[in-house]
Write an enzyme that holds these catalytic residues in place. Structure first.
Site, PDB file in Angstrom:
ATOM      1  N   ASP A 260       0.875  -1.176   0.000  1.00 57.92           N
ATOM      2  CA  ASP A 260       0.000   0.000   0.000  1.00 57.92           C
ATOM      3  C   ASP A 260       0.909   1.222   0.000  1.00 57.92           C
ATOM      4  O   ASP A 260       2.128   1.109   0.188  1.00 57.92           O
ATOM      5  CB  ASP A 260      -0.885  -0.013   1.258  1.00 57.92           C
ATOM      6  N   SER A 261       0.292   2.397  -0.139  1.00 59.59           N
ATOM      7  CA  SER A 261       1.066   3.631  -0.074  1.00 59.59           C
ATOM      8  C   SER A 261       1.602   3.877   1.342  1.00 59.59           C
ATOM      9  O   SER A 261       2.527   4.663   1.509  1.00 59.59           O
ATOM     10  CB  SER A 261       0.186   4.799  -0.496  1.00 59.59           C
TER      11      SER A 261
ATOM     12  N   CYS B 232      -4.263  -1.328  -1.873  1.00 59.00           N
ATOM     13  CA  CYS B 232      -4.462   0.114  -1.962  1.00 59.00           C
ATOM     14  C   CYS B 232      -5.472   0.321  -3.086  1.00 59.00           C
ATOM     15  O   CYS B 232      -5.264  -0.164  -4.203  1.00 59.00           O
ATOM     16  CB  CYS B 232      -3.133   0.780  -2.307  1.00 59.00           C
TER      17      CYS B 232
ATOM     18  N   GLU C  82      -5.608   8.727   9.953  1.00 58.97           N
ATOM     19  CA  GLU C  82      -4.224   8.587  10.427  1.00 58.97           C
ATOM     20  C   GLU C  82      -4.010   9.336  11.735  1.00 58.97           C
ATOM     21  O   GLU C  82      -3.222   8.929  12.586  1.00 58.97           O
ATOM     22  CB  GLU C  82      -3.238   9.069   9.351  1.00 58.97           C
TER      23      GLU C  82
ATOM     24  N   CYS D 142     -11.558   2.912   0.028  1.00 61.33           N
ATOM     25  CA  CYS D 142     -10.235   3.409   0.432  1.00 61.33           C
ATOM     26  C   CYS D 142      -9.847   2.657   1.695  1.00 61.33           C
ATOM     27  O   CYS D 142     -10.688   2.435   2.571  1.00 61.33           O
ATOM     28  CB  CYS D 142     -10.298   4.911   0.706  1.00 61.33           C
TER      29      CYS D 142
ATOM     30  N   HIS E 271      -8.416   3.474   4.278  1.00 59.72           N
ATOM     31  CA  HIS E 271      -8.530   4.171   5.564  1.00 59.72           C
ATOM     32  C   HIS E 271      -9.969   4.237   6.090  1.00 59.72           C
ATOM     33  O   HIS E 271     -10.187   4.476   7.271  1.00 59.72           O
ATOM     34  CB  HIS E 271      -8.012   5.607   5.427  1.00 59.72           C
TER      35      HIS E 271
HETATM   36  N1  DGL Z   1      -4.268   3.591   0.464  1.00 59.72           N
HETATM   37  C1  DGL Z   1      -4.925   4.619  -0.299  1.00 59.72           C
HETATM   38  C2  DGL Z   1      -6.178   4.044  -0.952  1.00 59.72           C
HETATM   39  O1  DGL Z   1      -6.726   3.050  -0.550  1.00 59.72           O
HETATM   40  C3  DGL Z   1      -5.281   5.811   0.567  1.00 59.72           C
HETATM   41  C4  DGL Z   1      -4.095   6.633   0.998  1.00 59.72           C
HETATM   42  C5  DGL Z   1      -3.388   7.333  -0.150  1.00 59.72           C
HETATM   43  O2  DGL Z   1      -3.966   8.270  -0.748  1.00 59.72           O
HETATM   44  O3  DGL Z   1      -2.279   6.949  -0.446  1.00 59.72           O
HETATM   45  O4  DGL Z   1      -6.635   4.580  -1.932  1.00 59.72           O
END
Ligand code: DGL
Length: 272
Positions: A10-11, A73, A152, A184, A186
């Site tokens: 993931d990011s 992600c 976060e 997403c 999060h």
């Molecule tokens: N992990 C990203 C997503 O699910 C969210 C966080 C980001 O923008 O990197 O799209």
């Protein structure tokens, strides 16, 4: 027989919500998680940049001999899957298809909402995936970028989070949707507030559980599932110093993280 690991990336910390479901469903599996903390967020970046980042991380994980790659992600899943599938021969599982599948199973009216980052919503990947499964579905989408920093920061149940959700979701709340995809990584942390704002008539869909089921199905099919008597080990790699990832990550994973190593993708080096 030496069993290989499942690679997940993931990011940043968000994909830990997907890892959590995989660990829950398949506790016997070893996992390698990569969080691209030096380059997060992906949600505001162009599709070309996100696809390039995804390709670099996938190379790093594939070199560590993984048996399956999970793109945990939504933003990366929405733009990078064709590239990853063309570069790597192992199965690549994104979170969009599983989320779309669950939404189509759950909806009664066929009117489905999707929320995600600007990148995910801009790609229309969820709309396409839902319509492939249910061509007569009506899909309404809305980008909710501020949910990422709120999750976060741990601001998931206060007035700022509630007001932000009320503003972002006001259009969807007035629409006739009966299902809302949390598109997403999060957003599961904000589930309580999103559910309160949308009301009891709207079912929330979280891709993470369905993604874990997809991973299991593929491993069973390929006879690569470890015996359930085994117990998995979990390693974490990040591209920036580990401190922030360690501090926030536990909340996303639902338990304490194991050792986290900083990695230089250019040199493909791991430092403790
Ligand atoms: N992990 C990203 C997503 O699910 C969210 C966080 C980001 O923008 O990197 O799209």
């Amino acid at each position: 027989m030496a069993w290989k690991s499942i690679g997940i990336f993931d990011s940043g910390v968000g994909g830990l919500t997907v890892l959590r479901e995989i660990m829950h469903l398949l506790p016997q599996e070893d996992t390698l998680y990569f969080g691209d903390t030096a380059r997060v967020p992906y949600g505001t970046k162009s599709p070309e940049t996100v696809a390039r980042y995804a390709d670099e991380i996938a190379s790093f994980l594939v070199k560590r001999d993984i048996k399956l790659l999970v793109v945990a992600c939504n933003t990366a899943s929405s733009v990078a899957l064709p590239l990853l599938n063309s570069h790597f021969s192992i199965p690549v599982v994104g979170v969009i298809e599983p989320g779309a599948r669950r939404a189509v199973q759950v909806t009664r009216s066929g009117k489905i909402g999707v929320i995600g980052t600007a990148g995910t919503i801009g790609s229309s990947a969820y709309t396409r995936a839902i319509k492939r499964l249910k061509p007569d579905a009506e899909v309404l989408t809305c980008a909710c970028p501020l949910f990422v920093p709120l999750a976060e920061e741990g601001w998931t149940d206060n007035n700022v989070a509630r007001l932000t959700a009320e503003i972002y979701l006001s259009g969807l709340k007035e629409s006739p949707i009966d299902t809302l995809v949390l598109g997403c990584t999060h957003y599961p942390l904000l589930k309580k507030i999103i559910a309160e704002v949308m009301g009891p008539a709207v079912t929330l869909v979280d891709s993470a559980e369905e993604t874990a089921l997809t991973v299991k199905e593929i491993l069973v099919e390929r006879a690569e599932l470890r015996p359930s008597s085994e117990s998995g080990n979990h390693s974490y790699y990040v591209s920036d110093i580990p401190a922030g990832f360690v501090r926030v990550g536990g909340r996303f994973l639902g338990e304490k993280l194991g050792d986290v190593f900083q990695v230089s993708l250019e040199e493909d080096e791991v430092s403790p």
